[in-house]
Design a protein around this motif. Structure first.
Motif, PDB file in Angstrom:
ATOM      1  N   HIS A  99      47.513  33.005  43.369  1.00 42.30           N
ATOM      2  CA  HIS A  99      47.488  32.896  41.918  1.00 42.30           C
ATOM      3  C   HIS A  99      46.507  31.811  41.489  1.00 42.30           C
ATOM      4  O   HIS A  99      46.545  30.695  41.989  1.00 42.30           O
ATOM      5  CB  HIS A  99      48.885  32.568  41.396  1.00 42.30           C
ATOM      6  CG  HIS A  99      48.953  32.391  39.922  1.00 42.30           C
ATOM      7  ND1 HIS A  99      49.557  31.301  39.339  1.00 42.30           N
ATOM      8  CD2 HIS A  99      48.482  33.146  38.912  1.00 42.30           C
ATOM      9  CE1 HIS A  99      49.471  31.405  38.035  1.00 42.30           C
ATOM     10  NE2 HIS A  99      48.819  32.518  37.746  1.00 42.30           N
ATOM     11  N   GLY A 127      46.005  36.860  39.062  1.00 48.69           N
ATOM     12  CA  GLY A 127      47.286  36.551  38.463  1.00 48.69           C
ATOM     13  C   GLY A 127      48.422  36.800  39.443  1.00 48.69           C
ATOM     14  O   GLY A 127      48.228  36.720  40.666  1.00 48.69           O
ATOM     15  N   ASP A 135      45.074  36.996  35.748  1.00 53.32           N
ATOM     16  CA  ASP A 135      45.933  35.899  35.302  1.00 53.32           C
ATOM     17  C   ASP A 135      46.217  36.047  33.810  1.00 53.32           C
ATOM     18  O   ASP A 135      45.295  36.126  33.000  1.00 53.32           O
ATOM     19  CB  ASP A 135      45.240  34.560  35.587  1.00 53.32           C
ATOM     20  CG  ASP A 135      46.192  33.385  35.566  1.00 53.32           C
ATOM     21  OD1 ASP A 135      47.191  33.435  34.809  1.00 53.32           O
ATOM     22  OD2 ASP A 135      45.936  32.423  36.288  1.00 53.32           O
ATOM     23  N   PHE A 152      40.665  34.140  32.297  1.00 49.92           N
ATOM     24  CA  PHE A 152      41.119  35.126  33.283  1.00 49.92           C
ATOM     25  C   PHE A 152      39.950  35.953  33.821  1.00 49.92           C
ATOM     26  O   PHE A 152      40.022  36.517  34.908  1.00 49.92           O
ATOM     27  CB  PHE A 152      42.167  36.056  32.662  1.00 49.92           C
ATOM     28  CG  PHE A 152      41.574  36.952  31.617  1.00 49.92           C
ATOM     29  CD1 PHE A 152      41.186  38.236  31.919  1.00 49.92           C
ATOM     30  CD2 PHE A 152      41.371  36.480  30.326  1.00 49.92           C
ATOM     31  CE1 PHE A 152      40.609  39.056  30.958  1.00 49.92           C
ATOM     32  CE2 PHE A 152      40.795  37.287  29.357  1.00 49.92           C
ATOM     33  CZ  PHE A 152      40.415  38.580  29.679  1.00 49.92           C
TER      34      PHE A 152
END
Length: 150
Positions: A22, A144, A69, A75
């Motif tokens: 992550h 993510g 994410d 992201f």
């Protein structure tokens, strides 16, 4: 071939995507990007290749297994066009469409100045070089999480 996996994902790319955690970042680069030199400086340390694909095709394959994410604004990012930070190149629009489909909603990528993008790429988990020949076909994706099943 494996069931349920995009056949454009080769074994090396799948290995790297699985190894990412992550918040780790992945670079999808066009054929003009200094991928080999930068990839040596990443966590993975070796260049990954998806030579026969455009940036959008590679992003589509990657995003078929990689969650983006949802906790951060950065992201995903695109390399800025030199001298025109707000211009969106056609290759960038294509990748944005792929992201929007994967996310199920519109989430605009951030813009990253060219030399800042190089610096960011050196800190990435890995670099995938595509066969994209159009300029500014370079992107950052931040991994993510996958929520537990209820």
């Amino acid at each position: 071939m494996l069931k349920g996996l995009d056949p454009r994902l080769n074994a090396e790319v799948l290995y790297a995507l699985r190894a990412m955690g992550h918040g780790d970042t992945l670079i999808i680069a066009d054929s003009n990007f200094p991928s080999e030199a930068i990839a040596r400086q990443t966590v993975f340390g070796e260049l990954l290749r998806m030579d026969n694909l455009t940036s959008a095709q590679a992003a589509e394959a990657v995003l078929s297994v990689l969650p983006l994410d949802t906790f951060v604004d950065d992201f995903a990012g695109r390399m800025e066009i030199v001298g025109n930070a707000t211009e969106i190149a056609p290759v960038q629009s294509e990748v944005q469409m792929v992201i929007d489909v994967a996310e199920g909603k519109s989430r605009p990528m951030i813009s990253i100045e060219r030399f800042a993008f190089y610096d960011l790429a050196k800190q990435a988990f890995a670099v995938i070089q595509t066969g994209e020949r159009r300029f500014y076909g370079c992107f950052m994706l931040r991994k993510g999480v996958i929520a537990p099943e209820e």
